[in-house]
Scaffold this active site. Structure first.
Site, PDB file in Angstrom:
ATOM      1  N   ASP A   7       0.874  -1.156   0.000  1.00 22.93           N
ATOM      2  CA  ASP A   7       0.000   0.000   0.000  1.00 22.93           C
ATOM      3  C   ASP A   7       0.928   1.227   0.000  1.00 22.93           C
ATOM      4  O   ASP A   7       2.119   1.103   0.276  1.00 22.93           O
ATOM      5  CB  ASP A   7      -0.888  -0.031   1.246  1.00 22.93           C
ATOM      6  CG  ASP A   7      -1.810   1.171   1.340  1.00 22.93           C
ATOM      7  OD1 ASP A   7      -2.432   1.525   0.322  1.00 22.93           O
ATOM      8  OD2 ASP A   7      -1.901   1.756   2.438  1.00 22.93           O
ATOM      9  N   ASP A   9       0.010   5.082   1.135  1.00 23.89           N
ATOM     10  CA  ASP A   9      -0.147   5.991   2.269  1.00 23.89           C
ATOM     11  C   ASP A   9      -0.197   5.215   3.579  1.00 23.89           C
ATOM     12  O   ASP A   9      -1.022   4.326   3.757  1.00 23.89           O
ATOM     13  CB  ASP A   9      -1.419   6.828   2.104  1.00 23.89           C
ATOM     14  CG  ASP A   9      -1.403   7.669   0.834  1.00 23.89           C
ATOM     15  OD1 ASP A   9      -0.310   7.998   0.353  1.00 23.89           O
ATOM     16  OD2 ASP A   9      -2.492   7.984   0.325  1.00 23.89           O
ATOM     17  N   SER A  16      -2.422  11.074   5.782  1.00 21.23           N
ATOM     18  CA  SER A  16      -3.106  12.270   6.265  1.00 21.23           C
ATOM     19  C   SER A  16      -4.603  12.035   6.176  1.00 21.23           C
ATOM     20  O   SER A  16      -5.091  11.534   5.155  1.00 21.23           O
ATOM     21  CB  SER A  16      -2.730  13.481   5.410  1.00 21.23           C
ATOM     22  OG  SER A  16      -3.598  14.567   5.689  1.00 21.23           O
ATOM     23  N   PHE A  19      -5.989  13.541   3.168  1.00 18.19           N
ATOM     24  CA  PHE A  19      -5.449  13.015   1.913  1.00 18.19           C
ATOM     25  C   PHE A  19      -4.102  13.658   1.569  1.00 18.19           C
ATOM     26  O   PHE A  19      -3.826  14.783   1.975  1.00 18.19           O
ATOM     27  CB  PHE A  19      -6.411  13.200   0.721  1.00 18.19           C
ATOM     28  CG  PHE A  19      -7.739  12.531   0.905  1.00 18.19           C
ATOM     29  CD1 PHE A  19      -7.924  11.223   0.502  1.00 18.19           C
ATOM     30  CD2 PHE A  19      -8.794  13.192   1.490  1.00 18.19           C
ATOM     31  CE1 PHE A  19      -9.138  10.599   0.675  1.00 18.19           C
ATOM     32  CE2 PHE A  19     -10.018  12.581   1.669  1.00 18.19           C
ATOM     33  CZ  PHE A  19     -10.187  11.272   1.262  1.00 18.19           C
ATOM     34  N   THR A  50      -2.906   1.077  -4.384  1.00 26.24           N
ATOM     35  CA  THR A  50      -3.322   2.165  -3.509  1.00 26.24           C
ATOM     36  C   THR A  50      -4.679   2.742  -3.898  1.00 26.24           C
ATOM     37  O   THR A  50      -4.931   3.011  -5.071  1.00 26.24           O
ATOM     38  CB  THR A  50      -2.236   3.280  -3.485  1.00 26.24           C
ATOM     39  OG1 THR A  50      -2.654   4.336  -2.643  1.00 26.24           O
ATOM     40  CG2 THR A  50      -1.903   3.797  -4.862  1.00 26.24           C
ATOM     41  N   ASN A  51      -5.554   2.878  -2.910  1.00 24.36           N
ATOM     42  CA  ASN A  51      -6.809   3.601  -3.110  1.00 24.36           C
ATOM     43  C   ASN A  51      -6.483   5.090  -3.130  1.00 24.36           C
ATOM     44  O   ASN A  51      -5.800   5.578  -2.229  1.00 24.36           O
ATOM     45  CB  ASN A  51      -7.787   3.329  -1.958  1.00 24.36           C
ATOM     46  CG  ASN A  51      -8.411   1.958  -2.004  1.00 24.36           C
ATOM     47  OD1 ASN A  51      -8.375   1.260  -3.016  1.00 24.36           O
ATOM     48  ND2 ASN A  51      -9.006   1.551  -0.895  1.00 24.36           N
ATOM     49  N   CYS A  89      -6.741   2.922  -7.472  1.00 16.24           N
ATOM     50  CA  CYS A  89      -8.175   3.088  -7.679  1.00 16.24           C
ATOM     51  C   CYS A  89      -8.477   4.562  -7.487  1.00 16.24           C
ATOM     52  O   CYS A  89      -8.303   5.085  -6.382  1.00 16.24           O
ATOM     53  CB  CYS A  89      -8.973   2.239  -6.691  1.00 16.24           C
ATOM     54  SG  CYS A  89     -10.748   2.619  -6.763  1.00 16.24           S
ATOM     55  N   ASP A 126      -1.477  -0.846   6.093  1.00 13.94           N
ATOM     56  CA  ASP A 126      -1.695  -0.291   7.430  1.00 13.94           C
ATOM     57  C   ASP A 126      -3.174  -0.293   7.798  1.00 13.94           C
ATOM     58  O   ASP A 126      -3.533   0.121   8.887  1.00 13.94           O
ATOM     59  CB  ASP A 126      -1.125   1.129   7.525  1.00 13.94           C
ATOM     60  CG  ASP A 126      -1.906   2.121   6.680  1.00 13.94           C
ATOM     61  OD1 ASP A 126      -2.286   1.776   5.539  1.00 13.94           O
ATOM     62  OD2 ASP A 126      -2.132   3.252   7.143  1.00 13.94           O
TER      63      ASP A 126
END
Length: 177
Positions: A7, A9, A16, A19, A50-51, A89, A126
């Site tokens: 992932d 972030d 954050s 974002f 990653t979203n 995504c 995470d």
């Protein structure tokens, strides 16, 4: 082939609640870039899943997302590391798309891109959704306590067999030992 799915972030860079909306906001977690470089040196292929719902919410556009990823790629190159493929995504959180984690679409795409069975492939996240997406295709779950990891570690729905590490460097130390 040794493949790992990360992932972004909260695993590679600081997360954050508002974002990561610009290259200036993207800041690596200490040791994460060097950990990816160690994976590369040990023969691992590294895929990112990653979203990025900030795109779908209109908080930033695709050019900005590409600039954030370019900053990450440059920072990795500076320490001798690389990411072999970036999957994301862009859809908002309420989307019914198949690519948004905890659905498995991005991981299925990674499987096709690398022509590999995802069974046993380490996936590092995470959040619960990172691990759940990996579990749908047979990945081995690794939770880092950076980002949302401390909170996720207390979740009763944590997939059985999840290995927990303080950070990405800890995961990589085990995988490359």
């Amino acid at each position: 082939m040794k493949l790992i799915v990360l992932d972004r972030d909260g695993v590679i860079n600081h997360d954050s609640a508002q974002f990561i909306k610009s290259p200036e906001e993207w800041k690596p977690i200490p040791g994460s870039l060097e950990a990816i470089a160690r994976l590369n040196q040990a023969g691992w292929r590294v895929a990112l899943a990653t979203n990025q719902s900030g795109v779908g919410r209109g908080l930033f556009d695709m050019d900005t997302l590409n600039a954030i990823h370019e900053k990450m790629v440059r920072a990795l190159a500076a320490v001798g590391g690389r990411i072999d493929a970036i999957f994301f995504c862009p859809h908002a959180a309420d989307s019914t798309c198949n690519c948004r984690k905890p659905r498995a679409g991005m991981l299925e795409d990674i499987s096709l891109r690398f022509n590999v069975d995802m069974n046993g492939v380490p996936t590092v996240g995470d959040s619960l959704r990172d691990l759940e997406a990996g579990m749908l295709v047979g990945c081995k779950p690794y939770l880092v306590l950076t980002g949302k990891g401390e909170r996720t570690a207390k979740d009763a729905r944590l997939p059985e067999g999840t290995q927990i590490f303080p950070d990405l460097a800890g995961v990589v130390a085990q995988l490359t030992a």
